[in-house]
Design an enzyme around this catalytic site. Structure first.
Site, PDB file in Angstrom:
ATOM      1  N   CYS A 131       0.829  -1.204   0.000  1.00  0.00           N
ATOM      2  CA  CYS A 131       0.000   0.000   0.000  1.00  0.00           C
ATOM      3  C   CYS A 131       0.866   1.258   0.000  1.00  0.00           C
ATOM      4  CB  CYS A 131      -0.923  -0.021   1.225  1.00  0.00           C
ATOM      5  SG  CYS A 131      -1.922   1.465   1.375  1.00  0.00           S
ATOM      6  N   CYS A 134      -0.530   4.134   2.181  1.00  0.00           N
ATOM      7  CA  CYS A 134      -0.287   3.975   3.623  1.00  0.00           C
ATOM      8  C   CYS A 134       1.182   4.241   3.964  1.00  0.00           C
ATOM      9  CB  CYS A 134      -0.618   2.567   4.098  1.00  0.00           C
ATOM     10  SG  CYS A 134      -2.036   1.813   3.320  1.00  0.00           S
ATOM     11  N   ASP A 135       2.094   3.680   3.166  1.00  0.00           N
ATOM     12  CA  ASP A 135       3.496   3.631   3.581  1.00  0.00           C
ATOM     13  C   ASP A 135       4.431   4.563   2.805  1.00  0.00           C
ATOM     14  OD1 ASP A 135       2.745   1.689   5.386  1.00  0.00           O
ATOM     15  OD2 ASP A 135       3.076   0.045   3.969  1.00  0.00           O
TER      16      ASP A 135
END
Ligand code: NAP
Length: 308
Positions: A131, A134-135
């Protein structure tokens, strides 16, 4: 007994919920996490009609949820752990209770696939990610590798250019699968470097990613790309644990339906990414959700007629 239970709260499930609620069905949507599905991992959606400037995945799903709830959809955060299929009544089991329902819509979506190579499991959360939204921010001014050549790999590579110094897009062929527009953008992006005809062999590092060992399929050459992050976007597998032995699936495990979204079991419908089809988009998922809800309503009407 309920009329309809929708399992899964991504765009397909929420749209089925909207249509079911407006049809005044007695229905419930069960979602193990928060509603949203994979779209929640999408930073920016720019091919969903009606949003010419684009919209964040979070906002789009939030709007879908609010719209369905406004018309009376009840959403509960409960994981479905069992499904009992019988022609008249279906049983939907969660850790808390068992619901009886006349029809079911399966909108359980799909999950990112793993590479299955050495180092991948060990380094999940320590440099291996599925992701970018997200990261991505953790990789500011670092070098990363992205594996895959589809829409997700290219779209997420473009997103990663905001943070990373360099992105190696590692693809097993010499042509991308992604939409042409995304390809053009990626080709024009200086930070993205394409590594063609190449597969990943091993992710190196113990407590963090130190590199990616790759093999060129044309020359056989094994190389180590020095990166601190590896993002894997090689497609998805359907979430069909519940129905594996109960419904007809295609060879890749996706649920087969007719054009009205009905599966091989009467009164059980499937919509969205879990369904066997060629094209997986938010726009197609919502259409299927709407069609599945209407088909479920018709199924129940016909059952009532048969009972009289
Ligand atoms: P995908 O279209 O299935 O692409 C997967 C990519 O990973 C392919 O390029 C494939 O290579 C490669 N791959 C598969 N297994 C591999 C392995 N073991 N090792 C190395 N590479 C491997 O998956 P996706 O990109 O996640 O997209 C899924 C669906 O969502 C698609 O229908 C896509 O159109 C849709 N989507 C749309 C958007 C958008 O419209 N903006 C965004 C994201 C996703 P090959 O090409 O050689 O098969």
């Amino acid at each position: 007994m309920l009329d309809l239970i929708i399992i899964g709260g991504g765009p397909a499930g929420l749209t089925a919920g909207l249509y079911g609620a407006r049809a005044r069905m007695d229905l419930l949507l069960l979602e193990k996490l928060a509603p949203g599905g994979q779209v929640m991992n999408t930073n920016w959606v720019e091919n969903y009609p009606g949003f010419p400037e684009g919209v964040s995945g979070f906002e789009l799903v939030d709007r879908m949820k609010n719209q369905a709830e406004k018309f009376g959809l009840e959403i509960r955060s409960e994981e479905v752990i069992g499904l009992e299929l019988a022609p008249e009544a279906k049983g939907v089991i969660t850790p808390k209770e068992r619901f009886a329902t006349k029809a079911v819509i399966l909108a359980t979506g799909a999950t990112w696939r793993k590479l299955g190579i050495e180092g991948e499991d060990l380094l999940i959360g320590k440099g291996v990610s599925y992701c970018a939204t997200c990261d991505g921010p953790f990789y500011r001014d670092m070098d990363v590798a992205v594996i895959g050549g589809g829409d997700t790999a290219v779209e997420e590579s473009l997103f990663l250019t905001r943070f990373a110094k360099k992105i190696y897009l590692v693809h097993r062929r010499d042509q991308l699968r992604a939409t042409k527009l995304l390809q053009e953008r990626a080709m024009a992006e200086e930070k993205i470097s394409f590594v063609w005809d190449t597969i990943p062999l091993k992710i190196l590092g113990d407590n963090g990613v130190e590199g990616l060992e790759t093999k060129n399929l044309k020359t056989g050459e094994v190389t180590c790309i020095p990166v601190q992050g590896v993002f894997v976007f090689i497609g998805t597998t359907p979430n069909t644990e519940l129905v594996k032995d109960k419904l007809e699936l295609d060879p890749n495990g996706f649920v087969i339906t007719d054009e009205n979204m009905e599966t091989s079991f009467p009164g059980v419908f499937a919509a969205g990414d879990v369904r066997s089809k060629m094209f997986r988009q938010i726009a197609t998922a919502v259409g299927e959700g709407a069609a599945a809800a209407r088909a479920a309503e018709k199924f129940i009407e016909e059952q009532h007629k048969a009972e009289k």
